[in-house]
Scaffold this active site. Structure first.
Site, short mmCIF file in Angstrom:
data_model
loop_
_atom_site.label_atom_id
_atom_site.label_comp_id
_atom_site.label_asym_id
_atom_site.label_seq_id
_atom_site.Cartn_x
_atom_site.Cartn_y
_atom_site.Cartn_z
N CYS A 70 39.01 49.74 27.15
CA CYS A 70 39.16 49.17 25.79
C CYS A 70 39.26 50.27 24.74
O CYS A 70 39.61 50.00 23.59
CB CYS A 70 38.03 48.22 25.47
SG CYS A 70 36.50 48.60 26.25
N GLU A 73 47.81 45.89 20.57
CA GLU A 73 47.45 46.52 21.84
C GLU A 73 48.43 46.14 22.95
O GLU A 73 48.78 44.97 23.11
CB GLU A 73 46.04 46.06 22.26
CG GLU A 73 45.56 46.69 23.55
CD GLU A 73 44.18 46.20 23.98
OE1 GLU A 73 43.38 47.01 24.42
OE2 GLU A 73 43.90 44.99 23.88
N HIS A 91 34.63 37.05 37.19
CA HIS A 91 36.08 37.16 36.99
C HIS A 91 36.78 36.85 38.30
O HIS A 91 36.43 37.42 39.34
CB HIS A 91 36.47 38.55 36.47
CG HIS A 91 37.84 38.52 35.86
ND1 HIS A 91 38.99 38.45 36.63
CD2 HIS A 91 38.24 38.47 34.57
CE1 HIS A 91 40.04 38.38 35.83
NE2 HIS A 91 39.61 38.39 34.57
N GLY A 93 37.41 40.78 27.18
CA GLY A 93 38.70 40.42 27.77
C GLY A 93 39.78 40.35 26.72
O GLY A 93 39.77 41.13 25.76
N SER A 94 40.68 39.38 26.89
CA SER A 94 41.86 39.31 26.02
C SER A 94 41.51 38.72 24.66
O SER A 94 40.53 37.97 24.51
CB SER A 94 42.92 38.43 26.68
OG SER A 94 42.42 37.12 26.82
N GLU A 151 34.37 40.87 22.82
CA GLU A 151 35.00 42.18 22.60
C GLU A 151 36.40 42.03 23.15
O GLU A 151 36.59 41.76 24.34
CB GLU A 151 34.18 43.25 23.33
CG GLU A 151 34.55 44.65 22.92
CD GLU A 151 35.30 45.35 24.01
OE1 GLU A 151 36.55 45.32 23.94
OE2 GLU A 151 34.66 45.93 24.89
P1 NAP Z 1 41.03 37.23 30.07
O1 NAP Z 1 42.30 36.58 30.45
O2 NAP Z 1 40.64 37.16 28.66
O3 NAP Z 1 39.88 36.57 30.98
C1 NAP Z 1 38.52 36.97 30.89
C2 NAP Z 1 37.63 35.80 31.29
O4 NAP Z 1 37.69 34.81 30.29
C3 NAP Z 1 38.03 35.14 32.58
O5 NAP Z 1 36.84 34.79 33.28
C4 NAP Z 1 38.76 33.90 32.15
O6 NAP Z 1 38.48 32.87 33.05
C5 NAP Z 1 38.09 33.55 30.83
N1 NAP Z 1 39.03 32.94 29.88
C6 NAP Z 1 40.13 33.53 29.34
N2 NAP Z 1 40.72 32.69 28.47
C7 NAP Z 1 39.99 31.57 28.46
C8 NAP Z 1 40.10 30.33 27.76
N3 NAP Z 1 41.09 30.10 26.89
N4 NAP Z 1 39.18 29.38 28.00
C9 NAP Z 1 38.18 29.61 28.88
N5 NAP Z 1 38.01 30.75 29.58
C10 NAP Z 1 38.91 31.72 29.37
O7 NAP Z 1 41.01 38.74 30.46
P2 NAP Z 1 41.46 39.52 31.76
O8 NAP Z 1 41.83 38.61 32.87
O9 NAP Z 1 40.39 40.47 32.01
O10 NAP Z 1 42.75 40.33 31.32
C11 NAP Z 1 43.82 39.77 30.61
C12 NAP Z 1 44.14 40.59 29.38
O11 NAP Z 1 42.95 40.82 28.63
C13 NAP Z 1 44.65 41.97 29.65
O12 NAP Z 1 46.03 42.01 29.85
C14 NAP Z 1 44.24 42.73 28.43
O13 NAP Z 1 45.19 42.59 27.41
C15 NAP Z 1 42.99 42.07 27.97
N6 NAP Z 1 41.75 42.80 28.29
C16 NAP Z 1 41.08 43.43 27.31
C17 NAP Z 1 39.90 44.09 27.60
C18 NAP Z 1 39.12 44.78 26.56
O14 NAP Z 1 38.62 45.82 26.83
N7 NAP Z 1 38.94 44.19 25.43
C19 NAP Z 1 39.39 44.11 28.88
C20 NAP Z 1 40.08 43.45 29.88
C21 NAP Z 1 41.26 42.78 29.56
P3 NAP Z 1 39.64 32.16 33.90
O15 NAP Z 1 40.68 33.19 34.21
O16 NAP Z 1 38.90 31.65 35.09
O17 NAP Z 1 40.12 31.08 33.03
#
Ligand code: NAP
Length: 507
Positions: free
Chosen positions: A289, A374, A174, A229-230, A253
């Site tokens: 989460c 969420e 990340h 993640g998201s 997840e």
């Molecule tokens: P994220 O934006 O989903 O990113 C997680 C990983 O996935 C990063 O390495 C990102 O890489 C990659 N990624 C995201 N979208 C992508 C796409 N369209 N194509 C390719 N790779 C992609 O999550 P985050 O930075 O941890 O947090 C952002 C939001 O996620 C938070 O505001 C929250 O709402 C949610 N979140 C949820 C949980 C949960 O428990 N489910 C945990 C953490 C966060 P790059 O950034 O290098 O592209």
């Protein structure tokens, strides 16, 4: 020890100087490019060919070695973790211990070997000799989660369960804890070298661009994905994987509001309830989460002492910083827009932190689906309802969740049972008279749930059963002994517990 470079095939690989995305102390971090991703996949494929032949005990030794490496670099890892994530020392120590404990549970699993589910039916007059075992699916990409830089990142449950299954792993670190991710990956790569395993067993790619994840997922050599993640990220990666000529599983997840339902008599029973709920909402600054984001309370109005107490505890508590600026911005934007969704929504905001609490009656919520989404951060919505029938009308509006929690008195057992039967298709874990934060790493844990909580409700991402995401069944029919995997050989050289002609035992 930190170089800001990706690691492929056991080596640091240099990147174009124009591609830096982050600076940690004096070190610049560079994006992995397509050549490096290709190289990681080539190496992962070669490593998989050797890993799939190993006995579970050999993989257990690698996991032991990973623990030794992580523990010997613990002070530096924790110092870096705290500086990058802003989490306090207690959280850092706890998450490190959890990460190590998680690896130990997989070592115990491998020592027993039962996860291979070896089953044998000897030939009879009417049927052939059939032998079935689970085998690893191939190279896996793991996306580190921003909110758990250790337990759900480079050495987190996805990576360790995939290695335990016998898969090679490419970690996409990340970008917001790139230095921690690199340190942890370096420990694991050193463990691979010391265990004399193939250098492509673990690679670690740096970057902050979606290109890396998308390139990985489209690549034919990749066979599966673990993601936390998201929703937008998880769903985008899932869709890409399904559009491939050969689709692959993506275990994403993606979050949950973890509804909590409190029945009338319980409101006055547990004197600690308001504090327990407030703590659960605010744990990790609301960035877990399993934080409860919807709390249904059986009360006609918001004058009930529990409601008042809960609001004031949430908005008067101190809350730690958010894990990175994007999450803070996304949280602040969503909180700012809250009031536009319904004039009936009351919003209480803290003067000492960004914690926020909403209150609404269930009949005013039913048609406002945006309020059931969420909001990742220290926020929860209290929803007042009058009687179980009113709550049951809400159920079709609720989406798949990681958890659902019901709190009721023994005298309310009929209502508890009615609700639990009505909601059990919606969640991976149903809790009674507790709070949803806190996920034990055990074989009985389900940390998953129906979409959109995850992309595959049949599996868990926490606990030893997480290994089944990376295994597939294979049956050998009338196969000569020499060609069988050791788990299925007639003399049972691995001394595994197997099912032979319907009976389990070491035979
Ligand atoms: P994220 O934006 O989903 O990113 C997680 C990983 O996935 C990063 O390495 C990102 O890489 C990659 N990624 C995201 N979208 C992508 C796409 N369209 N194509 C390719 N790779 C992609 O999550 P985050 O930075 O941890 O947090 C952002 C939001 O996620 C938070 O505001 C929250 O709402 C949610 N979140 C949820 C949980 C949960 O428990 N489910 C945990 C953490 C966060 P790059 O950034 O290098 O592209």
């Amino acid at each position: 020890m930190i170089q800001g470079l990706s690691q492929v095939g056991g080596q640091y690989v240099s990147s174009s100087p124009s591609k830096s995305f982050y600076q940690w102390k004096n070190t610049l971090f560079f994006e992995a490019d397509s050549n490096q991703i290709n190289h990681a996949l080539d190496q992962a494929e070669l490593a998989y060919a050797t890993l799939k032949m190993l006995a579970p005990s050999d993989i257990a030794q690698l996991l032991e070695c990973i623990i030794v490496e992580l523990e010997s670099h613990q002070p530096l890892i924790l110092e870096t973790y705290q500086a990058e994530s802003h989490f306090p020392k207690g959280r850092a120590d706890g998450e490190f211990a959890r990460t190590i404990g998680q690896i130990r549970t997989f070592i115990k699993l491998l020592e027993k070997g039962q996860h291979l589910q070896a089953k044998i039916d000897d030939a009879t007059e009417i049927s052939p000799d059939l032998r079935k075992v689970l085998m690893p699916i191939g190279p896996i990409a793991v996306f580190g989660a921003s909110n758990f830089p250790l337990a759900f990142s480079a050495a987190g449950g996805d990576t360790i369960s995939a290695l335990a299954a016998g898969c090679s792993v490419i970690i996409k670190g990340h970008p917001y804890h790139a230095a921690t991710s690199e340190l942890v990956a370096t420990c694991m790569i050193q463990a691979v070298e010391k265990s004399k395993l193939h250098c492509g067993t673990i690679s670690h790619l740096h970057g902050s661009s979606h290109h890396i994840g998308q390139y990985l997922i489209k690549h034919p050599k990749l066979k599966g994905v673990g993601f936390t993640g998201s929703f937008s990220g998880g769903k985008a990666l899932y869709d890409l994987a399904q559009k491939r000529t050969v689709p692959i599983p993506v275990f994403a997840e993606m979050g949950s509001v973890n509804p909590v339902i409190i029945l009338k008599e319980y409101l006055d029973t547990d004197k600690e309830l308001a504090q327990k709920l407030a703590d659960s909402v605010l744990l990790g600054s609301g960035q877990f989460c399993t934080n409860p984001g919807l709390i249904f309370i059986e009360s006609k109005d918001d004058n009930h002492p529990l409601v008042r107490d809960l609001i004031s505890r949430i908005i008067q508590s101190e809350v730690g910083p958010m894990v990175h600026e994007n999450i803070l911005k996304s949280y602040t934007d969503q909180i700012t827009q809250l009031s536009k969704y319904s004039p009936q929504l009351k919003v209480y905001q803290s003067n000492v932190s960004c914690a926020t609490c909403g209150v609404i009656k269930i009949n005013d919520l039913i048609d406002v689906s945006s309020l059931t989404h969420e909001i990742f951060g220290p926020y929860t919505l209290l929803v007042l309802f009058d009687g179980v029938d009113e709550f049951l009308k809400m159920i079709p509006k609720l989406k798949g969740q990681l958890t659902m929690t019901i709190l009721g008195n023994p005298s309310e057992v009929k209502k508890v049972s009615e609700i639990s039967q009505a909601v059990n298709h919606l969640a991976g874990r149903i809790l009674f008279n507790g709070v949803p934060t806190g996920v034990a790493v055990q074989s009985t844990m389900t940390h998953g749930g129906p979409f959109p909580a995850t992309t595959d409700s049949r599996f868990t991402s926490v606990g030893t059963d997480a290994i089944y995401r990376w295994l597939r069944p294979i049956t050998f029919q009338d196969c000569p002994d020499a060609l069988l995997p050791d788990a299925l050989k007639r003399m049972n050289p691995l001394k595994l517990t197997r099912e032979v002609n319907g009976t389990w035992g070491i035979h």
